[in-house]
Structure formats: C-alpha cells, structure tokens
Scaffold this active site. Structure first.
Site, PDB file in Angstrom:
ATOM      1  CG  ASN A   7      37.376   6.755 -22.492  1.00  0.00           C
ATOM      2  OD1 ASN A   7      36.745   7.481 -21.700  1.00  0.00           O
ATOM      3  ND2 ASN A   7      38.813   6.682 -22.372  1.00  0.00           N
ATOM      4  CG  ASP A   9      37.408   7.978 -18.904  1.00  0.00           C
ATOM      5  OD1 ASP A   9      37.256   7.241 -18.369  1.00  0.00           O
ATOM      6  OD2 ASP A   9      38.878   8.436 -19.230  1.00  0.00           O
ATOM      7  CG  HIS A  10      34.619  12.872 -21.519  1.00  0.00           C
ATOM      8  ND1 HIS A  10      35.142  13.293 -20.609  1.00  0.00           N
ATOM      9  CD2 HIS A  10      35.352  12.828 -22.486  1.00  0.00           C
ATOM     10  CE1 HIS A  10      36.512  13.656 -20.836  1.00  0.00           C
ATOM     11  NE2 HIS A  10      36.637  13.137 -22.121  1.00  0.00           N
ATOM     12  NE  ARG A  18      24.129  20.794 -11.204  1.00  0.00           N
ATOM     13  CZ  ARG A  18      22.663  20.867 -11.399  1.00  0.00           C
ATOM     14  NH1 ARG A  18      21.845  19.878 -10.943  1.00  0.00           N
ATOM     15  NH2 ARG A  18      22.444  21.871 -12.197  1.00  0.00           N
ATOM     16  CG  HIS A  43      42.615   7.846 -17.429  1.00  0.00           C
ATOM     17  ND1 HIS A  43      43.030   8.929 -18.322  1.00  0.00           N
ATOM     18  CD2 HIS A  43      43.660   7.605 -16.517  1.00  0.00           C
ATOM     19  CE1 HIS A  43      44.545   9.111 -17.845  1.00  0.00           C
ATOM     20  NE2 HIS A  43      44.545   8.325 -16.792  1.00  0.00           N
ATOM     21  NE  ARG A  45      43.566  12.714 -15.323  1.00  0.00           N
ATOM     22  CZ  ARG A  45      44.252  12.993 -16.542  1.00  0.00           C
ATOM     23  NH1 ARG A  45      43.654  12.803 -17.683  1.00  0.00           N
ATOM     24  NH2 ARG A  45      45.301  13.661 -16.375  1.00  0.00           N
ATOM     25  NE  ARG A  49      41.341  15.619 -14.416  1.00  0.00           N
ATOM     26  CZ  ARG A  49      42.449  16.120 -15.095  1.00  0.00           C
ATOM     27  NH1 ARG A  49      42.136  16.331 -16.164  1.00  0.00           N
ATOM     28  NH2 ARG A  49      43.298  16.538 -14.497  1.00  0.00           N
ATOM     29  CG  HIS A  50      37.075  11.516 -15.735  1.00  0.00           C
ATOM     30  ND1 HIS A  50      37.980  10.293 -15.366  1.00  0.00           N
ATOM     31  CD2 HIS A  50      37.712  12.286 -16.643  1.00  0.00           C
ATOM     32  CE1 HIS A  50      38.917  10.200 -16.318  1.00  0.00           C
ATOM     33  NE2 HIS A  50      39.014  11.391 -16.916  1.00  0.00           N
ATOM     34  CD  GLU A  70      42.748   5.367 -21.421  1.00  0.00           C
ATOM     35  OE1 GLU A  70      42.794   6.541 -20.968  1.00  0.00           O
ATOM     36  OE2 GLU A  70      42.239   5.240 -22.575  1.00  0.00           O
ATOM     37  CB  THR A 100      42.332  15.146 -22.505  1.00  0.00           C
ATOM     38  OG1 THR A 100      42.260  13.694 -22.881  1.00  0.00           O
ATOM     39  CG2 THR A 100      42.835  15.818 -23.634  1.00  0.00           C
ATOM     40  CB  THR A 101      46.136  11.444 -22.188  1.00  0.00           C
ATOM     41  OG1 THR A 101      45.267  10.891 -21.235  1.00  0.00           O
ATOM     42  CG2 THR A 101      47.340  10.733 -22.040  1.00  0.00           C
ATOM     43  CG  HIS A 191      43.921  11.500 -27.811  1.00  0.00           C
ATOM     44  ND1 HIS A 191      43.878  11.452 -26.296  1.00  0.00           N
ATOM     45  CD2 HIS A 191      43.896  12.851 -27.781  1.00  0.00           C
ATOM     46  CE1 HIS A 191      43.721  12.741 -25.699  1.00  0.00           C
ATOM     47  NE2 HIS A 191      43.929  13.601 -26.805  1.00  0.00           N
ATOM     48  N   GLY A 213      36.151   7.962 -27.132  1.00  0.00           N
ATOM     49  CA  GLY A 213      35.168   8.618 -25.962  1.00  0.00           C
ATOM     50  C   GLY A 213      34.617   9.957 -26.264  1.00  0.00           C
ATOM     51  CG  HIS A 214      35.383  14.556 -26.022  1.00  0.00           C
ATOM     52  ND1 HIS A 214      34.989  15.339 -27.199  1.00  0.00           N
ATOM     53  CD2 HIS A 214      35.003  15.476 -24.969  1.00  0.00           C
ATOM     54  CE1 HIS A 214      34.485  16.536 -26.707  1.00  0.00           C
ATOM     55  NE2 HIS A 214      34.477  16.368 -25.474  1.00  0.00           N
TER      56      HIS A 214
HETATM   57  N1  PXP Z   1      43.346   6.407 -25.528  1.00  0.00           N
HETATM   58  C1  PXP Z   1      43.878   6.699 -24.540  1.00  0.00           C
HETATM   59  C2  PXP Z   1      44.832   6.459 -24.044  1.00  0.00           C
HETATM   60  C3  PXP Z   1      43.411   7.922 -23.817  1.00  0.00           C
HETATM   61  O1  PXP Z   1      43.904   8.650 -22.870  1.00  0.00           O
HETATM   62  C4  PXP Z   1      42.135   8.522 -24.424  1.00  0.00           C
HETATM   63  C5  PXP Z   1      41.585   9.847 -23.543  1.00  0.00           C
HETATM   64  O2  PXP Z   1      41.342   9.507 -22.558  1.00  0.00           O
HETATM   65  C6  PXP Z   1      41.444   8.039 -25.422  1.00  0.00           C
HETATM   66  C7  PXP Z   1      41.971   6.968 -25.824  1.00  0.00           C
HETATM   67  C8  PXP Z   1      40.116   8.489 -25.808  1.00  0.00           C
HETATM   68  O3  PXP Z   1      40.303   9.683 -26.535  1.00  0.00           O
HETATM   69  P1  PXP Z   1      39.049  10.622 -27.047  1.00  0.00           P
HETATM   70  O4  PXP Z   1      38.125  10.846 -25.586  1.00  0.00           O
HETATM   71  O5  PXP Z   1      39.409  12.018 -27.433  1.00  0.00           O
HETATM   72  O6  PXP Z   1      38.261   9.929 -27.886  1.00  0.00           O
END
Ligand code: PXP
Length: 239
Positions: A7, A9-10, A18, A43, A45, A49-50, A70, A100-101, A191, A213-214
């Site tokens: 993932n 997203d971050h 920025r 994701h 959204r 936001r990202h 997502e 976050t979700t 997650h 992701g994170h």
């Molecule tokens: N799966 C889903 C459905 C999510 O919403 C997220 C967070 O965006 C993740 C996985 C990944 O979670 P994390 O960033 O905590 O690894």
C-alpha cells in the site's frame, strides 16, 4: 504461498504535505514491484487526502502486477472503478474525520448497498473484496453479497496489548479464515501489520495476500535516510 500487496498511500501523504510532485507514489509502486510485491494497493478517498485521481490513472497504465483499489461503496467511486478497471476493488467503510480506516464494513446493516455495489463491479469484470472484522455473521453476510474475497481487518490483532490477547485475536482470525473458505471465499488481510506481528499471522496459513502500508513506508524512511543524507553532504562538500 501468501503474497504481499504494497500500500503506497503514505508516499502520497508525504507529497500532499507540500502539495508538490515528490515523492511520487507511482515511482514507489514501481520500486515495490521490483522488490517483489505482487500487488499494489491504493485507497482513493472521497476527500482525496493522499492518493489523487492522477495517481490511479497512471498506476493503471504502469503497474505490472495487480492493482487493488480500496474505496467506499459510493456512486462516484463505482464510476471511477468501472472506468479505470483495477483487477480488484476492496470496499471499505470511510469516515471523513478518521485518521485511517477504523473498522470493518457493516455488511449486515448495509446489505443492499453492498450487494448492489458488488454486482455492478463484478459485472464490470472486477474482482471484489470486502474489508470486514473477523466476525462470523459479517463473513456470512459477505458471502451472501456475492463478493469474491474478504479482507480481514487485523487491527485488533495488531493492537493486542499482550500475548494472551494476541493469541485470542489470532484464533478469532483463524476461525474467520476457515468460515470464509468453507463458503468459497478467498481471504486477504491487512491493517496495522508490521515486522513483528506479521510472523505469527503468516504462519497460520489460509491468507492469500497481506496488504501492508504504514510499517513498510515507515521503515523505508529510516533505512533510506542514511543514503539520502550522505548524498546531500557530498553535494554540499564538493560544490
Ligand atoms: N487494508 C485496508 C483495507 C486498509 O484500509 C489499510 C489502511 O489503508 C490497509 C490494509 C493497510 O494498513 P496499514 O497502513 O496499517 O498497513
């Protein structure tokens, strides 16, 4: 063997801080694939936001593994998905104020909306996964909705305060996997997974893909910092 869905997203979160063009999640997705990720998750959204629409459009053209989008079960997002055609959509609940979700979908309460959304996406040739808590009733409702997969929300496992609570959550997930497979659904999970808690979870088996992701992006920031600082020091020194 289970796969990693990266993932990114971050990476976009840092870019949006920025409002510029770097770091680019499209580049991160390519590097992730080169390193062995077998899918890329983003994701989109409602509040953008990202990840931006531009990221989704470019990634659709450049990703060589699988694109997992997502999104919330809204008319706007279904239109986007049917236009872009990711290999898979994971439906998630979305609240504007959350960081976050925060929890899984309530497939029981939103049965009609979810099954209608699943049908539209599947008719468009997209595999559909529902992000749910490891709860028996939710999984039965997910099966009734016609979705292909569930993604088990692993937040409670990841945040378990001690080993006893973690064991309990692991067993709950294991029971959920068995039920999903009994009703012929595929199982993904994600997650809050990190370099510590992934081991016990990956060892129970039955999960096809981990969406993470994170923790990976956090680690990349720190493991990459040494090289990044050295490169800048060199430039300054030898200018
Ligand atoms: N799966 C889903 C459905 C999510 O919403 C997220 C967070 O965006 C993740 C996985 C990944 O979670 P994390 O960033 O905590 O690894």
């Amino acid at each position: 063997m289970a796969k990693l869905g990266l993932n990114v997203d971050h990476i976009a979160t840092v870019r949006q801080a920025r409002g510029g063009i770097e770091p680019d999640p499209v580049t991160a997705a390519a590097l992730g694939e080169l390193a062995g990720a077998e899918g890329i998750t983003i994701h989109l959204r409602e509040d953008r936001r990202h990840i931006q629409d531009r990221d989704l459009e470019i990634m659709r053209q450049t990703i060589k593994t699988r694109l997992n989008l997502e999104m919330a079960a809204t008319q706007e997002m279904v239109r986007v998905a049917l236009k872009i055609k990711p290999e898979q959509v994971t439906l998630v609940p979305e609240k504007r104020q959350e960081l976050t979700t925060e929890g899984g979908l309530d497939v029981i309460l939103n049965a009609k909306l979810i099954s209608d959304t699943v049908k539209r996406l599947r008719d468009g040739g997209i595999i559909v996964s529902l992000f749910v808590d490891p709860n028996q009733e939710q999984i039965k409702a997910a099966s009734k909705s016609g979705a292909d997969y569930i993604e088990i929300h692993t937040g409670r496992y990841a945040e378990a305060p001690d080993w006893k609570a973690r064991e309990y959550e692991l067993e709950t997930i294991d029971t959920a996997i068995k039920l999903a497979r009994k009703v012929s659904m595929g199982v993904n999970a994600g997650h809050g997974l990190n370099y510590v808690n992934i081991k016990a979870l990956a060892a129970i088996g039955g999960i096809e893909e981990f969406n993470i992701g994170h923790s990976i992006i956090s680690r990349a920031l720190l493991t990459g910092l040494d090289r990044a600082v050295r490169d800048m020091v060199e430039l300054i020194k030898y200018a």
